[in-house]
Write a protein that holds these residues in place. Structure first.
Motif, mmCIF file in Angstrom:
data_model
loop_
_atom_site.group_PDB
_atom_site.id
_atom_site.type_symbol
_atom_site.label_atom_id
_atom_site.label_comp_id
_atom_site.label_asym_id
_atom_site.label_seq_id
_atom_site.Cartn_x
_atom_site.Cartn_y
_atom_site.Cartn_z
ATOM 1 N N PHE A 187 33.999 -20.659 18.128
ATOM 2 C CA PHE A 187 35.061 -19.657 18.201
ATOM 3 C C PHE A 187 34.628 -18.375 17.489
ATOM 4 C CE2 PHE A 187 39.121 -17.627 17.583
ATOM 5 C CZ PHE A 187 39.688 -17.811 18.831
ATOM 6 N N LYS A 188 33.989 -18.503 16.349
ATOM 7 C CA LYS A 188 33.496 -17.326 15.627
ATOM 8 C C LYS A 188 32.496 -16.560 16.486
ATOM 9 C CE LYS A 188 31.425 -15.786 11.364
ATOM 10 N NZ LYS A 188 30.274 -15.991 10.535
ATOM 11 N N LYS A 189 31.595 -17.278 17.126
ATOM 12 C CA LYS A 189 30.609 -16.644 18.006
ATOM 13 C C LYS A 189 31.291 -15.963 19.191
ATOM 14 C CE LYS A 189 26.376 -17.532 20.553
ATOM 15 N NZ LYS A 189 25.410 -18.526 21.019
ATOM 16 N N ALA A 190 32.298 -16.605 19.748
ATOM 17 C CA ALA A 190 33.034 -16.013 20.875
ATOM 18 C C ALA A 190 33.700 -14.704 20.460
ATOM 19 C CB ALA A 190 34.077 -17.002 21.399
ATOM 20 N N LEU A 191 34.233 -14.652 19.265
ATOM 21 C CA LEU A 191 34.832 -13.414 18.761
ATOM 22 C C LEU A 191 33.778 -12.306 18.659
ATOM 23 C CD1 LEU A 191 37.178 -14.706 15.921
ATOM 24 C CD2 LEU A 191 37.881 -13.639 18.066
ATOM 25 N N GLU A 192 32.631 -12.658 18.098
ATOM 26 C CA GLU A 192 31.552 -11.681 17.923
ATOM 27 C C GLU A 192 31.034 -11.153 19.254
ATOM 28 O OE1 GLU A 192 28.782 -13.979 15.638
ATOM 29 O OE2 GLU A 192 29.932 -13.735 13.777
ATOM 30 N N GLU A 193 31.030 -12.017 20.272
ATOM 31 C CA GLU A 193 30.470 -11.659 21.580
ATOM 32 C C GLU A 193 31.543 -11.300 22.608
ATOM 33 O OE1 GLU A 193 27.932 -14.916 22.671
ATOM 34 O OE2 GLU A 193 26.555 -14.526 20.996
ATOM 35 N N ASN A 194 32.800 -11.270 22.167
ATOM 36 C CA ASN A 194 33.918 -10.949 23.052
ATOM 37 C C ASN A 194 33.966 -11.886 24.265
ATOM 38 O OD1 ASN A 194 36.248 -9.514 23.712
ATOM 39 N ND2 ASN A 194 35.119 -8.040 24.950
ATOM 40 N N LYS A 195 33.873 -13.180 23.980
ATOM 41 C CA LYS A 195 33.896 -14.208 25.027
ATOM 42 C C LYS A 195 34.992 -15.218 24.739
ATOM 43 C CE LYS A 195 29.030 -13.851 26.161
ATOM 44 N NZ LYS A 195 27.732 -14.533 26.238
ATOM 45 N N LYS A 196 35.080 -16.220 25.613
ATOM 46 C CA LYS A 196 36.035 -17.314 25.450
ATOM 47 C C LYS A 196 35.311 -18.589 25.066
ATOM 48 C CE LYS A 196 39.917 -16.124 28.318
ATOM 49 N NZ LYS A 196 41.059 -16.794 28.899
ATOM 50 N N VAL A 197 36.067 -19.501 24.467
ATOM 51 C CA VAL A 197 35.581 -20.852 24.205
ATOM 52 C C VAL A 197 36.368 -21.784 25.113
ATOM 53 C CG1 VAL A 197 35.444 -22.723 22.524
ATOM 54 C CG2 VAL A 197 35.013 -20.375 21.795
#
Length: 115
Positions: free
Chosen positions: A36-46
């Motif tokens: 989820f943290k990575k998705a926030l950084e990359e503007n993506k979904k989990v």
């Protein structure tokens, strides 16, 4: 995408790591929160796929989904907007997960209001 049955365990356990193997706490700490943290950084979904397991205890699901708000302090709106839950085998699990997220957010808002 995180597929619980293959990326974690086909036999999800209880809420806490102290209660045994394959706990919700372990799943959230080791897989879901970092994704989820990575998705926030990359503007993506989990995407979390709940299909293919032997079943889920309520405490496991509450810990992984409600815990994103309660333990990891992610923003409610971000969680709702960036988390996709797949459960074709047991369609009610998606609704349960969303309720756990909402309940954790309401509890946090109540706690903040009393400070």
């Amino acid at each position: 995408m995180i597929k619980v049955a293959t990326d974690f365990s086909p036999f999800p356990g209880s809420r806490y790591m102290s209660e045994g193997k394959h706990s919700g706490e372990e799943f959230r700490n080791n897989l879901l929160a970092p994704a989820f943290k990575k998705a926030l950084e990359e503007n993506k979904k989990v995407i979390v796929n709940l299909d293919g397991t032997a079943g889920y205890g309520t405490s496991f699901l509450e810990e992984i989904f409600g815990g994103l708000i309660r333990e990891n302090n992610f923003d409610y709106t971000e969680v709702i907007n960036r988390l996709e839950i797949i459960s074709n085998e047991e369609d009610y699990l998606r609704e349960d997960a969303l309720e756990f997220i909402q309940d954790a957010n309401e509890a946090r808002n109540t706690d903040e209001a009393t400070i």
